[in-house]
Write an enzyme that holds these catalytic residues in place. Structure first.
Site, short mmCIF file in Angstrom:
data_model
loop_
_atom_site.label_atom_id
_atom_site.label_comp_id
_atom_site.label_asym_id
_atom_site.label_seq_id
_atom_site.Cartn_x
_atom_site.Cartn_y
_atom_site.Cartn_z
N GLY B 74 -8.55 66.46 34.46
CA GLY B 74 -9.63 65.56 34.08
C GLY B 74 -9.48 64.19 34.72
CB SER B 75 -6.54 61.99 35.26
OG SER B 75 -6.18 61.85 33.90
CG ASN B 155 -9.05 60.22 23.83
OD1 ASN B 155 -9.94 59.39 24.03
ND2 ASN B 155 -7.78 59.94 23.98
CG HIS B 205 -4.52 70.06 29.20
ND1 HIS B 205 -3.93 69.37 28.15
CD2 HIS B 205 -5.09 69.12 30.00
CE1 HIS B 205 -4.16 68.08 28.31
NE2 HIS B 205 -4.85 67.90 29.41
CB CYS B 329 6.01 52.91 18.39
SG CYS B 329 6.57 51.36 17.71
#
Lengths: 142, 397
Positions: B74-75, B155, B205, B329
Site C-alpha cells: 500500500g505504501s 486505520n 496483508h 511509546c
C-alpha cells in the site's frame, strides 16, 4: 522491541506501588504530554529512606524503572539515594531498549525531586544538595 | 494471569494468510516459477496467472483489468500515485495538494516530502467524529489543485469517509481524486466508477494475503504520470520489476474472497464490535474515538483516562490478547497518534487509547475473554497511576 525478563517482572509485579499518607517528601516528574509521569513518596528517618512508594503513568519501562529504583534506594541513606544513576537502574534491569533509556532518567529525577521536597519541608535549600533537576522535556533527549 | 487462550484482535495491523490464498499461491512457489515475460510455456503459464489475478482485483473494484497495476504494498501504491500525479500536474502549473489531517503516514509523509519540493499542502480537519466534510473539500479546491487524496477508512479509529461525495466534487471541479483504501477493501463495497475514484491504493496483508504485495488502480482517463520504479517493461511499462507471481496470485484470490460477502461478514462482526464498545464504555472515564456508526465493522478504539497504552498492551499480551494503541511509546515517536490528536484528544487521553480490530473469525468467546480481561487491567493500571485520583474528581470526559 524486546524487554528483558527482569523488566517484565518489575512491570507485572511492581514493588512499592502506592502512596505514603505521612510522607516526608513527595516528588513528581514528567508530563502528561510526554506520556510519562512518576511520583515518588519517601519517609526519612535519621537520614535513611525508611519507606518509599511510587505511582507511575507510563509504559512498561516507566513502571519497571520506577519499581527497580524504589527497590534500590529503600533502606539506604539520602546520600546513597542521591548518587543513584539511571545507568545503575538500567543495569539492574539487565538493560533497556535504547528508545526506553529516557524512562530510567525520569526515575532518577523522581527520586531527586522527592528528596528535594523533603529538604524544602525541613526549611533547608535543596539546590546545593540535590542540584538542578532538568525540565521534563529533557527526558526525551538521549 | 496467563490463560493460554490467544485472541488476535489486531487485524487492522495485519492478518493471517487464509488457507484458500495459500493454496492458490503454492503452485507458483513450486513448479510455477516461470518469469511472465518469458516466451516459453512456463513463462506463459505465469503470465496467465498474472492476468487472472489482475481480473480478480479489477472485478473486486468494478474496474477494468488494464486499470490495475501491481506493487509491493500500500505504501508503494500511495507514494507512486501521489508523487506521480503531483509531478505530472506541476508541469501544468498545479502544485497544490489536498489531503486530510489523519491519513496514514504513507500519505502524510509523502505529501510532506512534496512540500519540501515546493508543493502547497492543505490538511483538512477531521473534527471530533473523525470524518472529513465534503464542503471542506469543495472550498479547499483551487485553480492550481493537482490532487485530492483522502483515505477511504481510517486505520486507527475506523471511520469511513464520504468517498463517493468527495469524488463527485472532485469530478465536478476537474481535480483528480485518489483514495487510500487499504483498510476499506473487504469491509465496504468499493465501486470506483460509481464512487468517482480516479486512483485507489490497496494492499494484500489486511485481507489475508501475505505482506509484500499491493496494487494501484488508475482510471483509464487519468493523464499519464511518471513511474516510481523504472526498468523493464512490466506492468505496461509503468512499474518495473519481475512480477511477484505467487504473491500477486495470492492478492487476486484475497481480493476476490474479500469483495464477496461484505454485507454478510459485516452483519456478523458489527454486533461483536458494538458489544465491545458498549461494555467497555461502562468503565468510568472512557470514550469512544470516532463516529460509532460510520465505522468499519470490526474497529473499536477507546481511550481510558489515566493510563498509558503500552502498559495496557503488555498486560493484555500477558493474557493472550494482541491489540494496539495510539500512545507515543507504541508509535515510536514523542507524540501520541496524530489521528487521535486530529480528532481533538489531549495528549494524555490519546496516550491511553486501545485499538481492537476484530473480523469474521473472531468468536463470542474471544469477545468474552477481551471483556473479561480489559477492565481488570485498566483498574490495576489506574491504581498505579498518579493521575487517576484527580481524574475521578473531574467530570467525565
Amino acid at each position: 522491541m524486546l524487554y528483558s525478563d527482569k523488566v517484565l517482572d518489575h512491570f507485572s509485579n511492581p514493588r512499592n506501588v502506592g502512596e505514603l499518607p505521612n510522607a516526608d517528601g513527595v516528588g513528581e516528574v514528567g508530563s502528561p504530554a510526554c506520556g510519562d509521569i512518576m511520583r515518588m513518596y519517601i519517609k526519612v528517618d535519621g537520614g535513611i529512606i525508611s519507606d518509599i512508594r511510587f505511582k507511575t503513568f507510563g509504559c512498561g519501562a516507566a513502571v519497571a524503572t520506577s519499581s527497580m529504583a524504589t527497590e534500590l534506594i529503600k533502606g539506604r541513606s539520602i546520600d546513597d539515594a542521591l548518587s543513584l544513576t539511571n545507568k545503575a537502574v538500567v543495569e539492574a534491569l539487565d538493560g533497556l531498549p535504547p528508545v526506553k533509556i529516557h524512562c530510567s532518567v525520569l526515575a532518577e529525577q523522581a527520586i531527586k525531586a522527592a528528596i528535594s521536597d523533603y529538604y524544602t519541608r525541613q526549611g533547608i535549600d535543596p539546590l546545593p544538595i540535590v542540584g538542578n533537576i532538568p525540565d521534563a522535556e529533557a527526558c526525551h533527549t538521549h | 494471569m496467563n490463560n493460554k487462550r490467544f485472541v488476535y484482535a489486531d487485524n487492522a495491523a495485519t492478518t493471517k494468510v487464509s488457507p484458500q490464498v495459500l493454496d492458490a499461491m503454492m503452485p507458483w512457489l513450486q513448479e510455477g516459477y516461470g518469469n511472465p515475460s518469458s516466451i516459453y510455456r512456463k513463462g506463459r503459464e505465469a503470465l496467465q496467472a498474472l492476468n487472472k489475478a489482475r481480473e480478480q482485483v479489477a472485478r473486486g473494484l468494478g474496474a477494468a483489468p488494464g486499470e490495475i497495476f501491481f506493487t509491493s504494498c500500500g505504501s508503494e501504491s500511495n507514494n507512486w500515485a501521489i508523487k506521480g500525479v503531483a509531478r505530472a500536474m506541476a508541469k501544468r502549473g498545479k502544485k497544490h495538494i489536498i489531503t486530510s489531517a489523519f491519513e496514514h503516514h504513507a500519505v502524510l509523509h509523502t505529501v510532506e516530502a512534496l512540500k519540501k519540493e515546493g508543493f502547497d499542502i492543505t490538511l483538512l480537519p477531521v473534527y471530533e467524529n473523525g470524518i472529513v466534510r465534503v464542503a471542506d473539500v469543495a472550498s479547499a479546491i483551487r485553480e492550481d489543485t493537482a490532487l485530492v487524496t483522502i483515505m477511504y477508512a481510517n486505520n486507527e479509529i475506523g471511520t469511513i469517509q464520504p468517498i463517493a461525495e468527495i469524488g463527485a466534487v472532485c469530478r465536478e471541479k476537474g481535480v483528480l481524486f485518489h483514495t487510500d483504501a487499504v483498510q476499506a477493501i473487504g469491509n465496504v463495497e468499493v465501486d470506483v466508477a460509481a464512487q468517482n475514484i480516479d486512483l485507489l491504493s490497496l494492499t494484500g496483508h489486511k485481507i489475508h494475503a501475505p505482506k509484500g504485495v499491493g496494487a494501484l488502480y488508475i482510471r483509464k482517463g487519468v493523464p499519464r504520470f511518471p513511474n516510481l520504479i523504472d526498468g523493464g517493461g512490466q506492468e505496461a511499462g509503468r512499474r518495473a520489476g519481475t512480477e511477484n507471481v505467487p504473491y500477486i496470485v495470492g492478492l487476486g484470490e484475497a481480493v476476490e474472497i474479500a469483495c464477496a460477502g461484505i454485507p454478510q461478514r459485516a452483519a456478523m462482526v458489527r454486533p461483536m464490535r458494538d458489544r465491545l464498545i458498549r461494555e467497555l464504555l461502562e468503565l468510568p472515564h472512557t470514550r469512544l474515538n470516532g463516529d460509532p456508526e460510520q465505522r468499519l465493522p470490526g474497529n473499536v478504539n477507546i481511550s481510558f483516562e489515566g493510563i498509558e497504552g503500552e502498559s495496557l498492551l503488555l498486560m493484555l499480551d500477558m493474557n493472550g490478547i494482541a491489540a494496539s494503541s495510539g500512545s507515543a511509546c507504541t508509535s515510536g515517536s514523542l507524540d501520541p497518534s496524530h489521528v487521535l490528536l486530529a480528532i481533538g484528544l489531549v495528549h494524555e487521553v490519546a496516550h491511553g487509547s486501545l485499538r481492537i480490530s476484530i473480523n469474521d473469525e473472531t468468536t463470542d468467546a474471544d469477545v468474552d475473554h477481551i471483556l473479561g480481561t480489559v477492565p481488570g487491567v485498566v483498574e490495576k493500571l489506574r491504581d498505579m497511576s498518579p493521575l487517576w485520583e484527580s481524574i475521578q474528581a473531574k467530570k467525565a470526559v
